[in-house]
Each structure stands twice: as C-alpha cells, then as structure tokens.
Design a protein around this motif. Structure first.
Motif, PDB file in Angstrom:
ATOM      1  N   ILE A  17       0.746  -1.106  -0.095  1.00  0.00           N
ATOM      2  CA  ILE A  17      -0.179   0.039   0.043  1.00  0.00           C
ATOM      3  C   ILE A  17       0.971   1.326   0.147  1.00  0.00           C
ATOM      4  O   ILE A  17       1.532   1.321   1.036  1.00  0.00           O
ATOM      5  CB  ILE A  17      -1.028   0.020   1.207  1.00  0.00           C
ATOM      6  CG1 ILE A  17      -1.713  -1.207   1.292  1.00  0.00           C
ATOM      7  CG2 ILE A  17      -1.867   1.341   1.130  1.00  0.00           C
ATOM      8  CD1 ILE A  17      -2.605  -1.523   2.696  1.00  0.00           C
ATOM      9  N   PRO A  18       0.873   1.922  -0.856  1.00  0.00           N
ATOM     10  CA  PRO A  18       1.661   3.086  -0.997  1.00  0.00           C
ATOM     11  C   PRO A  18       1.348   4.256   0.129  1.00  0.00           C
ATOM     12  O   PRO A  18       0.274   4.388   0.604  1.00  0.00           O
ATOM     13  CB  PRO A  18       1.080   4.093  -2.509  1.00  0.00           C
ATOM     14  CG  PRO A  18       0.776   2.761  -3.202  1.00  0.00           C
ATOM     15  CD  PRO A  18      -0.011   1.785  -2.227  1.00  0.00           C
ATOM     16  N   MET A  19       2.306   4.762   0.636  1.00  0.00           N
ATOM     17  CA  MET A  19       2.160   5.456   1.973  1.00  0.00           C
ATOM     18  C   MET A  19       1.273   6.605   1.588  1.00  0.00           C
ATOM     19  O   MET A  19       0.490   7.072   2.521  1.00  0.00           O
ATOM     20  CB  MET A  19       3.712   6.001   2.362  1.00  0.00           C
ATOM     21  CG  MET A  19       3.250   6.865   3.915  1.00  0.00           C
ATOM     22  SD  MET A  19       5.090   7.590   4.071  1.00  0.00           S
ATOM     23  CE  MET A  19       5.997   6.142   4.718  1.00  0.00           C
ATOM     24  N   ILE A  20       1.599   7.573   0.776  1.00  0.00           N
ATOM     25  CA  ILE A  20       0.495   8.859   0.367  1.00  0.00           C
ATOM     26  C   ILE A  20      -0.807   8.145   0.337  1.00  0.00           C
ATOM     27  O   ILE A  20      -1.657   9.081   0.601  1.00  0.00           O
ATOM     28  CB  ILE A  20       0.959   9.536  -0.584  1.00  0.00           C
ATOM     29  CG1 ILE A  20       0.463  10.907  -0.476  1.00  0.00           C
ATOM     30  CG2 ILE A  20       1.045   8.806  -1.972  1.00  0.00           C
ATOM     31  CD1 ILE A  20       0.745  11.652   0.287  1.00  0.00           C
ATOM     32  N   ILE A  21      -0.871   7.066  -0.454  1.00  0.00           N
ATOM     33  CA  ILE A  21      -2.521   6.731  -0.591  1.00  0.00           C
ATOM     34  C   ILE A  21      -3.014   6.414   0.764  1.00  0.00           C
ATOM     35  O   ILE A  21      -4.189   6.493   1.177  1.00  0.00           O
ATOM     36  CB  ILE A  21      -2.424   5.574  -1.707  1.00  0.00           C
ATOM     37  CG1 ILE A  21      -1.992   5.752  -3.101  1.00  0.00           C
ATOM     38  CG2 ILE A  21      -4.136   4.958  -1.670  1.00  0.00           C
ATOM     39  CD1 ILE A  21      -2.647   7.012  -3.417  1.00  0.00           C
ATOM     40  N   LEU A  22      -2.514   5.382   1.665  1.00  0.00           N
ATOM     41  CA  LEU A  22      -2.876   5.483   2.925  1.00  0.00           C
ATOM     42  C   LEU A  22      -3.363   6.350   3.628  1.00  0.00           C
ATOM     43  O   LEU A  22      -4.264   6.633   4.524  1.00  0.00           O
ATOM     44  CB  LEU A  22      -2.033   4.399   3.599  1.00  0.00           C
ATOM     45  CG  LEU A  22      -2.250   3.780   4.911  1.00  0.00           C
ATOM     46  CD1 LEU A  22      -3.581   2.945   4.829  1.00  0.00           C
ATOM     47  CD2 LEU A  22      -1.006   2.932   5.551  1.00  0.00           C
ATOM     48  N   ALA A  23      -2.282   7.404   3.799  1.00  0.00           N
ATOM     49  CA  ALA A  23      -2.513   8.358   4.444  1.00  0.00           C
ATOM     50  C   ALA A  23      -3.614   9.304   4.017  1.00  0.00           C
ATOM     51  O   ALA A  23      -4.423   9.974   4.683  1.00  0.00           O
ATOM     52  CB  ALA A  23      -1.311   9.523   4.251  1.00  0.00           C
TER      53      ALA A  23
END
Length: 303
Positions: free
Chosen positions: A146-152
């Motif tokens: 899961i890409p960090m920015i997408i999760l955030a």
C-alpha cells in the motif's frame, strides 16, 4: 566471566560505537555536511526565535496591509513585513517560519516512530524466526503493498487531521523498510559467537535482544533515517496542500502554498516564500544525510 559481563559490555557493541563515532567525524569533515548543518541550524533558530521576538501573530489578519510585496519587490513594500503579506494581511515571514516548525516536528517525529516500530518488528522476526517471523513478514509485505501517501490520504480523509494523527498515520505506514533491514541484520548477528555465548551463560532472550542486538544494529539504521526526515516533510507538505494536513488557521507549508496558488499572477510571494524555505531545509537535510551515507559506506566498505 558472568552473563552480566557478557551482556553489559560486549566488544561488538564497543566496536560499533567506535565505528559510529568515525562515521560522524568523517561526515562532519565534509564541506557538504557543514553547509547543511549551518543552514539547518540557522533555519531552526529563526523558526524558534523570530516569531516570538517579532511579536507578530501568524494568524492575525490585517486587511489594510493585504498583498504587501516583499522588500524591494514592488510598490508599497515595508520593513515591517520583509517577505510581504498574504491575501488577509498576515506576515509571510512569520507564517513561513511557524510552518517550518510544524514541518520539522512532523518530519522528525514520524521518522523516529517509523524507526522504532520497524526496528522492534524486525528484531522480533529476526531473533525468534519460525511462525513469528512468518506472521510479521507477511504483515510487512501487506503494508509495503500500500503506497504511503494513498494510505495517509484514505485515513486522514475520513477523520480530522491533527498533528498526532498525521505523525501516527505516516509513521505506521513507513516502518516496513526498517523492519526488513533489522530482520536481515539480526538473523546474521544471531549466529555469531557473542550471542551464543550469552545464551550458554543463561542470558534471557529479552536481555540478548535489547542489550546485545538492538544497540548494535540501531545506530547504522539511524544514519539512513536522516534522509527520511526530508521525505516525511515532503509528505506533510503534500497532505497540507491537499487540505489533509494541519488545518487552518495554523500555518504549514502545504496550506500556505495551497492558498497562494490563487494569487500567483499578482502576489507570487504567497506561494513562493514557503517553497523557498522548504527547499532550503530539505537541501540542508539531504546534504547532511548524503554525507553520513557516504561516510558510512566508506567505513563499512573499508572494514
């Protein structure tokens, strides 16, 4: 020799401390590290001192002074607002420096959280192995997918973003890389004689992990983590620009730049000045981090 002697002062830890000292000394000897350190120190000092010494409230509006240009940059400039004011008459220098405070706070805190969580998970996985290792590594693989920015964006988009929540979301999204590095290193160290000797003399697993392995492995990872501070500051700015960072009226780089994009044609300084500060702090951190990385590679490569 008692188990206390082995677990309290193993030669491997003393050697690693000497290596860490050499890395800092070699990095500090480089011009890039010194330039980065000087610039970063000046920026931090300005961010901490100027807003208090000036007595200017970064959120106080003054419509009469709105869109005042920076000094020497147009008609109506004033030394009272060296970098101009925004569309509501708020001082841009103070707002940019306060934004720098929050950006550094979130960047450093997030990196520390990532390092600690990743180090602990990797430590347990590498030391115990077996099912514990399998479960923790599958969890790590799932998190990496899961890409960090997408999760955030997903989490902060359904809740009210605050400084603790931003730190928690980014920190818990970025630990897998540290976990993998820690796991592989601990698996290699666990087979060495000093760890076997501690086991034979009756040292507990917890004592071996937290007095032998963790102090040995954590310092080299901390050098790499310096560069992640800059990366987390960029993520914080992106979230602020999207409206998912620290909420107005609290100034951050992201929300100041987001407000300023509407005035790029007639008040370019609103978006530009925070960007300049962000570039300066990111460059200084990257100069220091790259110097530490080069020193680390040179010393470990020559060892």
């Amino acid at each position: 020799m008692s188990s206390m002697d082995i677990t309290s002062a193993p030669p491997e830890i003393a050697r690693e401390r000497k290596v860490s000292t050499r890395i800092w000394q070699q990095a500090f000897a480089s011009v890039e590290f010194r330039i980065g350190l000087i610039v970063l120190t000046l920026l931090i000092a300005a961010a901490l001192l100027y807003p208090q010494l000036s007595g200017i409230d970064p959120t106080k509006m003054n419509i009469k002074a709105k869109l005042t240009p920076p000094v020497f940059m147009g008609e109506g400039w004033t030394w009272a607002h060296p970098l101009g004011t925004d569309q509501l008459g708020r001082d841009m220098l103070v707002r940019a420096l306060v934004g720098l405070r929050y950006s550094l706070l979130i960047g450093v805190s997030t990196t520390v959280l990532m390092l600690l969580v990743g180090a602990l998970i990797g430590l347990f996985a590498g030391y115990f192995g077996g099912r514990i290792d399998t479960v923790l590594m599958r969890l790590t693989d799932a998190q990496l997918s899961i890409p960090m920015i997408i999760l955030a964006i997903t989490i902060l988009g359904v809740s009210r973003p605050t400084i603790p929540s931003i730190i928690l979301v980014l920190g818990l999204a970025g630990w897998p890389v540290y976990a993998r590095v820690m796991r592989s290193t601990v698996m290699a160290e666990r087979k060495k004689e000093y760890v076997r000797g501690a086991m034979v003399l009756g040292a507990t697993d917890w004592r071996i992990m937290f007095t032998l392995l963790l102090p040995l492995v954590l310092p080299p990872m901390a050098f790499v983590a310096v560069l992640d501070i800059a990366r987390m500051m960029i993520f914080e700015s992106v979230l602020g620009f999207l409206g998912l960072g620290v909420q107005p009226p609290t100034p951050t780089f992201g929300n100041i730049i987001s407000d300023g994009r509407k005035y790029l044609m007639n008040a370019w300084w609103i978006a530009t000045m925070p960007g300049v500060f962000l570039v300066l702090v990111l460059t200084s951190i990257n100069l220091m981090g790259a110097s530490l990385e080069r020193a680390r590679n040179a010393i470990y490569g020559g060892a």
